[in-house]
Structures are given as C-alpha cells and as structure tokens.
Motif scaffolding. Structure first.
Motif, PDB file in Angstrom:
ATOM      1  N   PRO A 150      -2.475   2.535   5.189  1.00  0.00           N
ATOM      2  CA  PRO A 150      -3.671   2.218   4.391  1.00  0.00           C
ATOM      3  C   PRO A 150      -4.903   2.030   5.278  1.00  0.00           C
ATOM      4  O   PRO A 150      -4.811   1.507   6.391  1.00  0.00           O
TER       5      PRO A 150
ATOM      6  N   SER B  34      -8.276   1.860   0.836  1.00  0.00           N
ATOM      7  CA  SER B  34      -7.495   1.433  -0.323  1.00  0.00           C
ATOM      8  C   SER B  34      -7.388  -0.086  -0.365  1.00  0.00           C
ATOM      9  O   SER B  34      -6.852  -0.646  -1.319  1.00  0.00           O
TER      10      SER B  34
ATOM     11  N   ALA C  68       0.818  -1.211   0.000  1.00  0.00           N
ATOM     12  CA  ALA C  68       0.000   0.000   0.000  1.00  0.00           C
ATOM     13  C   ALA C  68       0.850   1.258   0.000  1.00  0.00           C
ATOM     14  O   ALA C  68       0.346   2.359  -0.175  1.00  0.00           O
TER      15      ALA C  68
ATOM     16  N   HIS D  11     -12.512   5.945   2.986  1.00  0.00           N
ATOM     17  CA  HIS D  11     -11.343   6.161   2.129  1.00  0.00           C
ATOM     18  C   HIS D  11     -10.445   4.931   2.092  1.00  0.00           C
ATOM     19  O   HIS D  11      -9.210   5.022   2.191  1.00  0.00           O
TER      20      HIS D  11
ATOM     21  N   GLY E 134      -8.623   2.316  -7.558  1.00  0.00           N
ATOM     22  CA  GLY E 134      -7.364   2.141  -6.824  1.00  0.00           C
ATOM     23  C   GLY E 134      -7.536   1.368  -5.534  1.00  0.00           C
ATOM     24  O   GLY E 134      -6.750   1.551  -4.593  1.00  0.00           O
ATOM     25  N   ILE E 135      -8.493   0.478  -5.467  1.00  0.00           N
ATOM     26  CA  ILE E 135      -8.751  -0.323  -4.266  1.00  0.00           C
ATOM     27  C   ILE E 135      -8.327  -1.761  -4.536  1.00  0.00           C
ATOM     28  O   ILE E 135      -8.740  -2.357  -5.539  1.00  0.00           O
TER      29      ILE E 135
ATOM     30  N   CYS F 263     -13.408  -1.576  -8.400  1.00  0.00           N
ATOM     31  CA  CYS F 263     -12.396  -1.373  -7.359  1.00  0.00           C
ATOM     32  C   CYS F 263     -11.036  -1.068  -7.980  1.00  0.00           C
ATOM     33  O   CYS F 263     -10.306  -0.172  -7.511  1.00  0.00           O
TER      34      CYS F 263
END
Length: 781
Positions: free
Chosen positions: A47, A120, A42, A118, A145-146, A141
């Motif tokens: 993260p 990630s 991350a 928020h 950017g997840i 996703c």
C-alpha cells in the motif's frame, strides 16, 4: 482511550484491539490500530501511504511506516521544498504554496496529494488532524477506496492509530473552487453553506447574478426587465463583436448587468445585479441603458431600487459612448431621488472606475461586503503613475468606511435581513405604494416574523440549507399578509401601550415644571457639571440600544472620514421610524479616546447634516441626543472648516420640514451642542448642563483663572432647572430616584417616553408649520 501500553513490535508498531467501557459504563469498541494491521488490511499489494506529518517526529514516523510494509509518501510546499525528513520516503508530493495549518487541513489539497501518489491509506498528524472530523472528506475518501487514520497518542513513545469513519453517504463532489487570496480550494457544496466565504481566510468568492437573486429575493418573485436590448459597436472596434459573442457563450448572459423587479420579505423593489464575470462588469452603452431604464421604471412604479455593483469601470472598446453612460445613469438616479424614493447601492468586489464615480456612490445608503474593492483609479495605476506607496487596506470596504465614503459593511449572512428592514423602514415612513399594494402598518417585529416564517420569503435551496417545512396553518403569503393579521391587535392596543409608556402611577414621567433637584444647594450648577461628567453616566449609545428596535448605524460624511464622536442611523421608536443623531463619548477609556471624548470634528457635523437631509427626503422625524463638552478645537479641525460645518448644520436645521426633537443627556457645550439642538422641542435630563462655554473656559477668559470654574458655573446658570426657568428648554426630564448612572433603566424610560409623546404631537403639524414653529421658538430669545 484504554490506558494500556501495548507490546512493542518492530520499533513501535503494534496491534491492539479490545472492547472498553466509557464513562457511562456503556460498551464501545475503541480500537487502536498498529501500522502492521493497517498494512495487512490493505491486501497483498504494497500500500501507498500519504503521511501528513512534519516536525521532529516526521523522520521516525515515516521510517515506521516503511518498516510496516507500506510505501510512505511525504508532502512538501513551495516555501519548504526539501525538508530533510523526505529523504526516507518512497516519494514526495506537493501539497501547496505555503505551509500553513489551513493548508494541512484542506481537504482538496490532501485529496490531490493522495491522488498523485496513488495512496490507499492517509495518515493524519499535526495540523492535518482536524480532517479526521470532517464527514465530507471521509465520505469522499471512502468512495475512492482510501482508508483514513489519525494518530491517537502522538505524545507517547509509541504511535497509536485510530480508524476514521463516517456513516455519511458519499455525495457528488461537485466543483472545487479556489480562493483568490489564500489559493486554497474547497468544494462548492461546503462553500454554499457559508455563503461562499473562504473557511481559511474569510475572503468572499464572487457570486453570479443567479446566486444573488436566489439568495436575496423571495422565491420566484424576480421579474427580469430588458433582457434583449440591441447591441452596437459605436467605434467599430476590431474584434469587439466576436468578443461579445464569446462572453455570451461562456457565461450564458446577454450583458454585464441584469435588471428587474422582485420582493424581499414581501416588499417590492427594483433590483439590479452586475456581473463581474462578463467583461469584468465593464459599463458599455447597453449596461448604462439597462440601469437607467431600471431607475426610470422604478420611479414610475414608486419602487425603491437596490443595485449590486461589480465593475472594472468603463468599457474601453466603446470609448466616449461608454463615458456618457455615467451621466445618463446619474440623470436617472436624480429623477428617482427627486421622487422621494430610496436607492440602496451595494458595493461588491470589485467596484472601480466610472461605476464608482457615478451610480455606485450615489445611493441614499451605500453598503459594502467585507473586503470588497472600491476605488476610482486602480491601485496599480496610482503606483505606476505617481510612484506613491499605498496602505495595505487601500481601496477596500474597510478603508472606505474609515474615510466616511460608505454607510456600513454588512456580511452576507446578514444582508437579506438588513435590506428587508431598510425597505420596511422606508415604506413605513413614506407610505408610498406601488400598484396593487395596500398601505399597511409595519413594525420591527412584523418584519422579523416574516423573515423567519414566510415560506415564500426565504430561499433555503441556494446555499444548501434544508427546505422549509411550514407549520400547519401557518400564514404563507409574505409580509403584507402577516401585517394584515396583526393590524387589529396593534390598533386595539396602541392607545393602551402609549399610556403605559408615558405614565407611571398616574403621574407624567416627564415634567414641564422644574422638579426639585436633590443637589439644590448654594452651587447646584457646579454639582450638575460634576454629575454630567461622571464617566459612569450612560452615554448616547446606551439610550439608542434600549430605546430603539432594529437600529442600523449609518457612517461617514461621504467626503473625508467617519467621526465616531457622532453616531447616526435609523431605527424603530415604538411603531415609528426615526433618524437618530447622537454625540457619543464612549463607555471605556479606550473607546473615549477613539471617539475623541465626544468632541466632534467637522466630519461629524457633516455626517449629521447628511443624515438630516436624508431624513427630510423620506419624511422621517429626527431625534438628536446631545452630550459634548464642545466641538473639537484642534488646528486640523480648523483647517477642515469646523466653524463652517457647525454653521451649515444650524442653517439646515432651521429649515428642516420634518419634526426635530433634541434631548441633552450630559454636557451641552457651546456651538458644538447647539449644532444638534435647533429643534422643535428641546429637553434636558435633570442633571445635564448647557452653556455657552465650559466653566473652565469661561473662568479662563473672564478672570484668567481656571480654578474659579465652580464660580463660573454658578454665574452662567448651567443646570437644567435654571435653564428651564429662563425659557430656553421645554422640559426637564427626571432621572429617577437617583442619578442616571445609578438607575440607567429609569433614565432611559423617561427619555423614551418624552420623545414618543413629542413626536406624536409634532406629527399633527404640516412641514410649513414645523419650520415656522422652530424659527419662532429661537426668534424669541
């Protein structure tokens, strides 16, 4: 999954990566990711991880995520707002109203929760695991950017995680639509592929007129009528004109209904769709005028009409003028009906008030979508007015079907097919053509072929299906061209097919001479009673399934109930469309109980009368299959007019202007059987019976001793050979080498051949001759 226990790090966190071989020996890189590896990937920032977990392992897993260097965020629902395990989280986010498996696996809810915190990283556990296989979710996703991981070994003492990936490119998410029942949201793209049916609870989303037209009608075939009828404000109601303008701006529509002409599988029809999104589909004078004009124009063109109803009822802002639309449209429906034209009413959600009390329930055939609301007075109005407790399914399509108010419930994925066959059967029977059309031969297979292959008869775009790619040289002009291509083949082989069906080894499959009965002994009548009552004997539905193509069952008496002891509907018998009415005992004990062991209630006879009248209107021959001990004799049947219902059937059948053929398949008991046997031709299967009363009832009345039933059977001469000798029936149909329950296929073949032959003969008689022949037949007894 390699069966290797990795080293434990930091109370269960580990990293492990190694290639492994699958069962076929092919190399694959199946990587188990530890939480510390996830944290490292991350980047340098801490993260945020959305952890979809609950239950006994939730606290430990959330602590592990925190110790791996991430901020864990747990989820809660309105019905469980403060579970204890959330205390170890960096924060919590709301997932939805009620904790259900469907909510945990709902992409929209999870994406919203991830956005709120928020995140990630999303870690899937428990009921959220199905999302690991949903490509659209993973693609979204990825675009955001997840990273998504699923728990790989949840039952072990350590936690193993697998990265979830997809090769699918992220698509435009489009709109998210919320189900009005379960309150879950889904992407419109995914809903479109399932005909806008909620994947969670099965509820249908309401469709716009554009969606209806695009999905049901042939591509580019819709011609809209009366688009700009002038509006009026009959009561000069305050603010009404302004509200109309706002509705138009909001919906892009002029009014709450669209009307026009289109094709379904190449078959022309008048078509109307009401818009629940425009003033709740309420019926003002413009709505009434457009629908009345639709029916009048359809009458002039000789077109069947299909109307999709969706309305809250009369438009209050127009007062009595709105009420008068009920009568105006009803007059137009009557003119259309008097011309012998088909009207199919489609009930969608909601259909209430004045629309229900007029054209919505005036169709020759009334079809509803599953769970659609159908009622006159609203549920809330009833409860507030008379304080009456109402059943949970009150005023649903299922409630209406049970109470005999509609013909059928058809899901959306079967609707186009059903409507195409109804239009085709209507056209094949009536032979009424609109200008520019030719009188073609239609068959069940021809309609199916057109639905499957006609490029211009199926819109694949609306609901996300792949565009149609025609096969080289394929016909693309719709049903009529497909039919023209097959007329020569059909006509050339028709005689040969009929001969093959009706004759076997040069001998008739049925006989007008009584065959020698295998049980021709001292009391063959009682033996026939025993055989006719055999619970393994094929029932009417077995004959319907094997004799008819495309059978569509039509339910209900339109007044009180749907009696399942009577089954009725329409289908193709060879190349001919017929109405079939049958007494059905049921094949299993549970089904026999539900069908009252084939003993009809008054509602069953009223259903049969309704279908006979419908057949007469459209010129369809009628086939009746008789198999009943007799009409139900309970007190409730007497209260609802059992004798009246049978009497109405007898009188109506005496005057029907279409051919009627009846076959007794098992028992034929008293007036309950005769109510379906006042016919031009009557036949009995070899081991069926027909009598004024059951042997037990006869013995009880005359001799006060039910045990003398065998003697009573012999005295009444109940079996088929004896009844034929008395001249009461026209033919005895052999059941094959043995009894019907031992060779049902042969028994069905015999009945089918007899029906086709007799209907072919009767087709040469005029309506007047049919009535005279039928009445003369019974006058001779």
């Amino acid at each position: 999954m390699p069966n290797i226990e990795p080293p434990l790090l930091n109370q269960g966190y580990y990293t492990y990566a190694a290639p492994a071989a699958d069962a076929e020996g092919q190399d694959r890189a199946e990587v188990l990711y530890g939480l510390d590896r996830i944290s490292e990937e991350a980047g340098t920032r801490i993260p945020h991880a959305l952890v979809l977990v609950h239950g006994k392992d939730a606290r430990r897993m959330l602590q592990d995520v925190a110790q791996a260097g991430m901020k864990p965020y747990g989820v809660f629902t309105d019905d469980h707002p403060s579970p204890a395990y959330l205390r170890v989280c960096a924060g919590k986010v709301r997932l939805g109203e009620k904790a259900t498996g469907a909510l945990w696996a709902n992409a929209h809810a999870v994406l919203q929760a991830a956005e709120q915190c928020h995140a990630s990283v999303v870690l899937l556990c428990d009921e959220a695991l199905p999302l690991a296989k949903v490509d659209s979710f993973l693609a979204i996703c990825k675009a955001r950017g997840i990273s998504v991981y699923e728990v790989a070994q949840p039952d072990q003492s350590y936690m193993a995680w697998r990265l979830c990936e997809t090769d699918r490119e992220p698509a435009d998410e489009g709109d998210w639509l919320t189900c009005r029942k379960c309150k879950l949201s889904f992407s419109e793209r995914s809903l479109a592929k399932s005909y806008y049916q909620c994947p969670s609870c099965g509820t249908y989303f309401r469709l716009s007129s554009d969606q209806r037209i695009n999905d049901l009608l042939d591509l580019n075939s819709f011609e809209e009528w009366d688009i700009d009828l002038p509006e009026d404000d009959p009561l000069d109601f305050p603010g009404y004109r302004e509200k109309l303008e706002k509705q138009r701006e909001k919906t892009g529509l002029r009014e709450a209904v669209r009307t026009g002409q289109g094709r379904i599988a190449g078959l022309e029809c008048a078509f109307a769709v009401m818009e629940a999104g425009f003033f709740m589909g309420s019926m003002g004078h413009v709505v009434g005028e457009k629908i009345a004009r639709l029916f009048d124009r359809a009458t002039a063109k000789g077109l069947p009409a299909i109307v999709f109803c969706a309305s809250g009822g009369a438009r209050m802002q127009e007062g009595l003028v709105s009420l008068m639309q009920m009568a105006k449209v009803s007059c137009a429906v009557e003119r259309h009906s008097h011309a012998g034209l088909l009207y199919v009413s489609m009930i969608t959600d909601p259909t209430t008030g004045g629309v229900t009390a007029s054209f919505a329930t005036q169709g020759d055939i009334i079809i509803a979508e599953p769970h659609a609301q159908l009622g006159f007075a609203g549920k809330r109005v009833i409860q507030d007015t008379i304080r009456q407790e109402l059943p949970e399914d009150f005023q649903t399509a299922e409630f209406a079907l049970k109470h005999g108010l509609i013909d059928a419930i058809v899901p959306r994925d079967r609707l186009r097919i059903t409507l195409a066959h109804l239009l085709a059967m209507h056209r094949a029977t009536t032979r009424k053509t609109s200008p520019g059309q030719t009188d073609d031969i239609m068959t069940y297979d021809s309609v199916n072929r057109t639905l499957e292959t006609g490029r211009k008869t199926y819109n694949h775009v609306t609901f996300g299906r792949e565009p149609y790619e025609p096969v080289k040289g394929e016909e693309e002009e719709g049903l009529l061209d497909a039919l023209r291509a097959s007329i020569a083949r059909w006509g050339a082989s028709a005689t040969a097919q009929r001969t093959a069906v009706e004759f076997s080894d040069g001998a008739p499959l049925y006989s007008k001479q009584a065959p020698i009965a295998a049980d021709d002994g001292p009391n063959s009548a009682w033996e026939s009673v025993r055989i006719a009552r055999n619970t393994h004997r094929p029932t009417s539905l077995r004959y319907i399934r094997e004799m008819l193509d495309g059978f569509i069952e039509l339910h209900g008496d339109r007044m009180f109930a749907d009696d399942e002891a009577i089954v009725g509907g329409i289908g193709w018998l060879g190349g001919q469309v017929v109405t079939v009415i049958a007494q059905e005992k049921g094949e299993t004990l549970q089904e026999r109980i539900r069908r009252n062991f084939g003993c009809p209630q008054p509602e069953g006879y009223r259903k049969s009368l309704r279908l006979m009248r419908q057949a007469e209107k459209f010129g369809r021959p009628i086939v009746c299959l008789v198999d009943t001990q007799g009409a139900f004799c309970g007190a409730e049947a007497e209260e609802r007019g059992q004798g009246n219902a049978i009497a109405e059937n007898l009188q109506a059948m005496a005057g029907l202007k279409v051919p009627v053929v009846s076959v007794l398949l098992g028992e034929g008991g008293s007036g309950g059987a005769l109510a379906l046997a006042v016919s031009n031709r009557v036949a009995m299967q070899q081991h069926s019976v027909y009598s004024v009363l059951s042997p037990e009832g006869f013995a009880s009345i005359l001799w006060k001793d039910r045990s003398r039933a065998p003697e009573a059977a012999a005295a009444m001469r109940m079996n088929a050979e004896q009844i034929y000798e008395m001249g009461i029936i026209d033919a005895v149909l052999p059941e094959g080498k043995s009894y019907a329950h031992e060779n049902p296929e042969e028994a069905v073949k015999q009945v089918r051949a007899y029906l086709r032959h007799q209907l072919a003969e009767l087709a040469n008689l005029s309506p007047k001759e049919l009535v005279e022949q039928r009445q003369a037949r019974f006058a001779a007894f």
